[in-house]
Design an enzyme around this catalytic site. Structure first.
Site, PDB file in Angstrom:
ATOM      1  N   GLU A 181      -4.014   9.580  10.647  1.00 27.46           N
ATOM      2  CA  GLU A 181      -4.987  10.369   9.906  1.00 27.46           C
ATOM      3  C   GLU A 181      -5.162  11.766  10.501  1.00 27.46           C
ATOM      4  O   GLU A 181      -5.310  12.749   9.781  1.00 27.46           O
ATOM      5  CB  GLU A 181      -6.341   9.650   9.855  1.00 27.46           C
ATOM      6  CG  GLU A 181      -6.348   8.392   9.002  1.00 27.46           C
ATOM      7  CD  GLU A 181      -6.032   8.662   7.540  1.00 27.46           C
ATOM      8  OE1 GLU A 181      -6.220   9.812   7.093  1.00 27.46           O
ATOM      9  OE2 GLU A 181      -5.605   7.735   6.836  1.00 27.46           O
ATOM     10  N   TYR A 190     -14.501  12.160   7.522  1.00 27.02           N
ATOM     11  CA  TYR A 190     -13.360  11.613   6.775  1.00 27.02           C
ATOM     12  C   TYR A 190     -12.518  10.676   7.642  1.00 27.02           C
ATOM     13  O   TYR A 190     -12.209   9.543   7.242  1.00 27.02           O
ATOM     14  CB  TYR A 190     -12.468  12.741   6.235  1.00 27.02           C
ATOM     15  CG  TYR A 190     -11.108  12.214   5.847  1.00 27.02           C
ATOM     16  CD1 TYR A 190     -10.948  11.477   4.685  1.00 27.02           C
ATOM     17  CD2 TYR A 190     -10.009  12.372   6.692  1.00 27.02           C
ATOM     18  CE1 TYR A 190      -9.717  10.926   4.348  1.00 27.02           C
ATOM     19  CE2 TYR A 190      -8.784  11.829   6.366  1.00 27.02           C
ATOM     20  CZ  TYR A 190      -8.643  11.103   5.198  1.00 27.02           C
ATOM     21  OH  TYR A 190      -7.432  10.539   4.888  1.00 27.02           O
ATOM     22  N   ASP A 242     -10.952  13.207   1.139  1.00 32.72           N
ATOM     23  CA  ASP A 242     -10.171  14.347   1.615  1.00 32.72           C
ATOM     24  C   ASP A 242      -9.867  15.252   0.427  1.00 32.72           C
ATOM     25  O   ASP A 242     -10.415  15.077  -0.671  1.00 32.72           O
ATOM     26  CB  ASP A 242      -8.890  13.893   2.319  1.00 32.72           C
ATOM     27  CG  ASP A 242      -7.886  13.252   1.369  1.00 32.72           C
ATOM     28  OD1 ASP A 242      -8.257  12.955   0.206  1.00 32.72           O
ATOM     29  OD2 ASP A 242      -6.721  13.058   1.769  1.00 32.72           O
TER      30      ASP A 242
END
Length: 482
Positions: A78, A161, A179
């Site tokens: 991520e 996020y 996102d």
């Protein structure tokens, strides 16, 4: 149900739920989902994702190994995927995980090793923050943070996020991960015409996403939303014909309605202007107009960004021959903080605006002022050319000079550098240097770089001026007055 029918139904629901006031709060309901719509959306999206999802290495690791290993693998992916395309990340991710497969392994690496591994991936502070998170995890003796809130609170550099993505994928927490892909999908699907870069709009989209998320498979749903935005609902060339949730996409429907209205040369009175409801914080502002020819590309809307500032820097590639006839290049290490922190570069200095008309003279002066070397000690000087590089907020031009020196004991008279070293071309290939410096170095092998004749002539003229000045000073009558 038609668009008009959906709006009428939302009006009716809003009236029933109101407290008796005369104001009909239909605006936010328009951008949200009725439960029946949410159920259909989840079903269609997850079925599509199961059949079409890409085979990515971090998805395999997310379901393998211990809980801590799964958290680590998802966190690394991520962080790498922020502002970077999937195809670029894959090779970096595999190399990274082979080198440091656990939090403990990464915590034990040196910052230099991390920078070298991250070199070329961009946004270099991400690698530093990732290692800081690994060190924090290695200190913990009470277990792994098991929720998005705990992850965000306890791990440095982990924002909303990233924490939500890890928590939903690894722990199955029912929390949305929003996102840029998800913002684009929901902005089009719910015709959100407000500026998507503002905090208010982003927070509202988070609320919509939280209500929409699948309660049984939140991690899979978040991955599916991001996948949809990455491969179907793309920024510039959306594939609406392949979209699994097209049937409920308001931007797509309104586009088709307007196309039909244009063909019939008359307006359809049954179609309300759903993009602009006065007083709604998520609707298109009344003073703005959609470009009908753009269709779904009207969304998401973004405010005007300030243009990147233009900046010019001079760069010196200085080389020397070693005792075994190899060639080495002089490099210096940038400060720990700031743009390109801790990365190595060739001596590089921003040209002040008042010196832009004399960059070559400035390049000579900077060697003396910042590094203590006279330009006349540099042999075979060449202006190799210019390199353009775009940072997120800077339009950078590097004016690159090249020269040969016998030996330089220390150039660190400038406070902007931490350290210095001579490296070979082979060492440069694996060094912690930015993409911009790799572009600069590539000019050495370019057949199109400029000749050194102009520089040679200019330096001879400057040397004559310098010598004449010394002679004139020698014969000038001395002032004997006391």
């Amino acid at each position: 149900m038609s668009i008009a029918g959906q709006v009428k139904k939302r009006k009716r629901i809003s009236k029933e739920e109101s407290d008796g006031s005369s104001t009909e709060k239909i605006n936010h309901l328009l951008h949200s989902y009725l439960e029946c719509e949410a159920v259909e959306f989840r079903k269609n999206l997850l079925e599509w994702f199961t059949k079409n999802k890409r085979d990515l290495p971090w998805r395999q690791r997310a379901v393998q190994g211990s809980l801590e290993e799964r958290v680590y693998s998802v966190l690394v992916s991520e962080v790498m995927l922020q502002q970077t395309q999937v195809n670029t990340v894959i090779a970096y991710y595999q190399k990274w995980m082979a080198q440091w497969p656990t939090f403990g392994d990464l915590a034990g690496a040196t910052p230099e090793q991390v920078n070298e591994m991250w070199s070329g991936l961009g946004y270099y502070a991400r690698g530093k923050r990732l290692q800081e998170a690994a060190k924090e995890m290695s200190k913990k003796t009470i277990g792994i943070p098991c929720s998005a809130a705990e992850l965000q609170k306890s791990l440095p550099g982990v924002g909303r996020y990233t924490a939500s993505a890890v928590a939903s994928i690894v722990f199955g927490e029912k929390v949305a991960a929003v996102d840029g892909n998800v913002i684009r999908v929901l902005s089009r699907h719910r015709v959100i015409g407000a500026d998507s870069s503002t905090n208010n709009t982003v927070n509202e989209i988070w609320k919509i996403a939280d209500d929409l998320i699948d309660p049984q498979e939140p991690g899979k749903f978040n991955e599916a939303m991001m996948e949809l935005g990455a491969v179907v609902c793309t920024p510039k060339a959306p594939k609406c014909s392949e979209c699994p949730v097209r049937s409920s996409c308001l931007a797509y429907k309104s586009t088709k309605v307007r196309e039909k209205a244009q063909l019939s040369l008359k307006c359809n009175p049954d179609v309300p202007d759903i993009e602009s409801v006065p007083g709604c914080s998520l609707c298109l502002p009344v003073e703005e107009q959609l470009d009908i020819s753009l269709g779904v590309l009207n969304y998401p809307r973004k405010g005007k960004k300030a243009p990147p500032r233009k900046q010019v820097s001079v760069v010196w590639i200085l080389q020397k021959c070693t005792s075994d006839d190899d060639v080495e290049y002089f490099m210096v290490k940038r400060p720990d903080k700031g743009l390109l922190g801790n990365l190595w570069e060739f001596p590089c200095h921003v040209v002040p605006p008042e010196r832009l008309t004399s960059k070559e003279v400035y390049a000579d002066d900077i060697l003396k002022e910042q590094h203590g070397i006279d330009v006349f000690e540099v042999q075979s000087t060449k202006l190799l050319g210019s390199v353009l590089h775009e940072f997120s907020h800077i339009h950078q031009t590097y004016v690159v000079f090249h020269g040969k020196v016998e030996e330089i004991k220390s150039l660190l008279t400038s406070e902007q550098y931490q350290a210095q070293q001579w490296i070979s071309k082979t060492q440069f290939e694996t060094a912690a240097v930015s993409t911009a410096m790799r572009k600069v170095f590539a000019l050495l092998d370019s057949p199109c770089h400029q000749s050194n004749k102009i520089l040679g002539k200019r330096r001879i003229e400057r040397k004559k001026i310098k010598n004449n000045s010394m002679i004139t000073s020698f014969f000038k009558p001395k002032n004997t007055e006391k």
